[in-house]
Write a protein that holds these residues in place. Structure first.
Motif, mmCIF file in Angstrom:
data_model
loop_
_atom_site.group_PDB
_atom_site.id
_atom_site.type_symbol
_atom_site.label_atom_id
_atom_site.label_comp_id
_atom_site.label_asym_id
_atom_site.label_seq_id
_atom_site.Cartn_x
_atom_site.Cartn_y
_atom_site.Cartn_z
ATOM 1 N N UNK A 4 22.815 2.352 16.900
ATOM 2 C CA UNK A 4 23.074 1.644 18.149
ATOM 3 C C UNK A 4 22.913 2.541 19.370
ATOM 4 N N UNK A 5 23.054 3.844 19.188
ATOM 5 C CA UNK A 5 22.969 4.758 20.317
ATOM 6 C C UNK A 5 21.540 5.236 20.582
ATOM 7 N N UNK A 6 20.643 4.977 19.647
ATOM 8 C CA UNK A 6 19.289 5.483 19.812
ATOM 9 C C UNK A 6 18.518 4.710 20.874
ATOM 10 N N UNK A 7 17.664 5.408 21.645
ATOM 11 C CA UNK A 7 16.727 4.681 22.505
ATOM 12 C C UNK A 7 15.707 3.961 21.637
ATOM 13 N N UNK A 17 7.804 8.384 22.762
ATOM 14 C CA UNK A 17 8.598 9.356 22.033
ATOM 15 C C UNK A 17 8.559 9.165 20.518
ATOM 16 N N UNK A 18 8.888 10.220 19.808
ATOM 17 C CA UNK A 18 9.013 10.169 18.356
ATOM 18 C C UNK A 18 10.483 9.891 18.037
ATOM 19 N N UNK A 19 10.855 8.627 18.024
ATOM 20 C CA UNK A 19 12.258 8.268 17.899
ATOM 21 C C UNK A 19 12.805 8.536 16.501
ATOM 22 N N UNK A 80 8.506 21.799 17.966
ATOM 23 C CA UNK A 80 8.113 21.265 16.679
ATOM 24 C C UNK A 80 7.960 19.765 16.675
ATOM 25 N N UNK A 81 8.623 19.090 15.749
ATOM 26 C CA UNK A 81 8.360 17.681 15.505
ATOM 27 C C UNK A 81 8.458 16.832 16.777
ATOM 28 N N UNK A 82 9.518 17.034 17.552
ATOM 29 C CA UNK A 82 9.650 16.287 18.810
ATOM 30 C C UNK A 82 10.429 17.137 19.798
ATOM 31 N N UNK A 83 9.810 17.474 20.911
ATOM 32 C CA UNK A 83 10.480 18.261 21.948
ATOM 33 C C UNK A 83 10.261 17.584 23.292
ATOM 34 N N UNK A 109 3.212 17.157 16.012
ATOM 35 C CA UNK A 109 4.349 17.148 16.938
ATOM 36 C C UNK A 109 4.070 16.286 18.167
ATOM 37 N N UNK A 110 5.172 15.826 18.776
ATOM 38 C CA UNK A 110 5.121 15.156 20.074
ATOM 39 C C UNK A 110 5.880 16.027 21.071
#
Length: 251
Positions: A4-7, A17-19, A80-83, A109-110
């Motif tokens: 519920x807190x995730x964008x 974004x890489x959610x 790395x994976x998401x910054x 990566x994103x």
């Protein structure tokens, strides 16, 4: 963090974004802001490096610039994976905000910068220069918004994004936004995405430069634009070398 807190991708500021990389992030990280307050007439310069190689790296900065003050931020994002680095700025009369950022790297990566500049007083200025260099299946993003209210006459604001993709699998996304209600302003944005200049590469090769060195020199010249406003030459060189060091991964 609960789901519920995730964008979500419906949130404009997270659309690229890489959610999935945020799933295990502590919700407290989303409230962890670094505040920079620049008093009237003062000048502040700060440099940032995002090089965390874990699942996600989130840096959030809030800047308040007083009358006739100046704040300059510079960043290299090789994470790395998401910054992701977010910057929210308010600029008072006569103030100036400067941002220079580089995303660079490969893998899948994103890497992204997200900025929002609020011009709600007259006679202020801001300038943003972002450069992206990516290969593999990597993605470089810049989402930049500039808000100019009706009373913020004589605002001078600009943002410029350029990306070089070294391989076909890489991606770059730009989402510049200008919301302007004043009528006496200078506001501009630009975005361009392409490959390395093959004519320049041929020119350097014809003069005996090895391909790897020629490529490094081209990329150095390309990303150097982001750090032109960094007055400290040693710091400027350090930022460039941090970014260029990532190219060694591609050999």
């Amino acid at each position: 963090m609960t789901h519920a807190h995730l964008p979500t991708l419906r949130d404009e500021e997270w659309r690229y974004g890489n959610l999935a990389a945020l799933q295990d992030m502590d919700v407290a990280a989303f409230e962890n802001w670094r505040d920079i307050d620049v008093a009237a007439g003062e000048a502040v310069t700060q440099c940032f490096t995002l090089d965390h190689q874990g699942d996600a790296d989130l840096v959030r900065v809030r800047v308040k610039i007083g009358p006739n003050a100046r704040c300059s931020l510079f960043a290299v994002n090789t994470g790395g994976r998401y910054s992701r680095m977010e910057i929210v700025v308010r600029v008072a009369t006569g103030g100036h905000f400067e941002f220079g950022g580089v995303t660079i790297g490969g893998g899948d990566a994103t890497r992204e910068f997200v900025t929002r500049i609020a011009h709600d007083e007259p006679g202020a200025s801001s300038n943003q220069i972002v450069r992206a260099v990516h290969w593999g299946k990597a993605t470089g993003n810049f989402l930049g918004r500039i808000d100019v209210v009706r009373d913020a006459q004589k605002t001078n604001a600009a943002q410029d994004f350029k990306a070089i993709l070294l391989e076909k699998g890489a991606t770059a996304n730009a989402k510049p936004e200008l919301e302007i209600f004043a009528d006496d302003v200078k506001c501009a944005h630009g975005a361009a995405i392409g490959a390395l200049d093959q004519t320049a590469a041929f020119y350097m090769a014809a003069r005996g430069l090895p391909p790897e060195l020629a490529r490094k020199l081209q990329i150095r010249a390309f990303i150097a634009d982001a750090f032109v406003a960094l007055d400290d030459e040693a710091a400027q060189e350090a930022m460039l070398e941090q970014a260029l060091a990532v190219l060694e991964e591609r050999k």
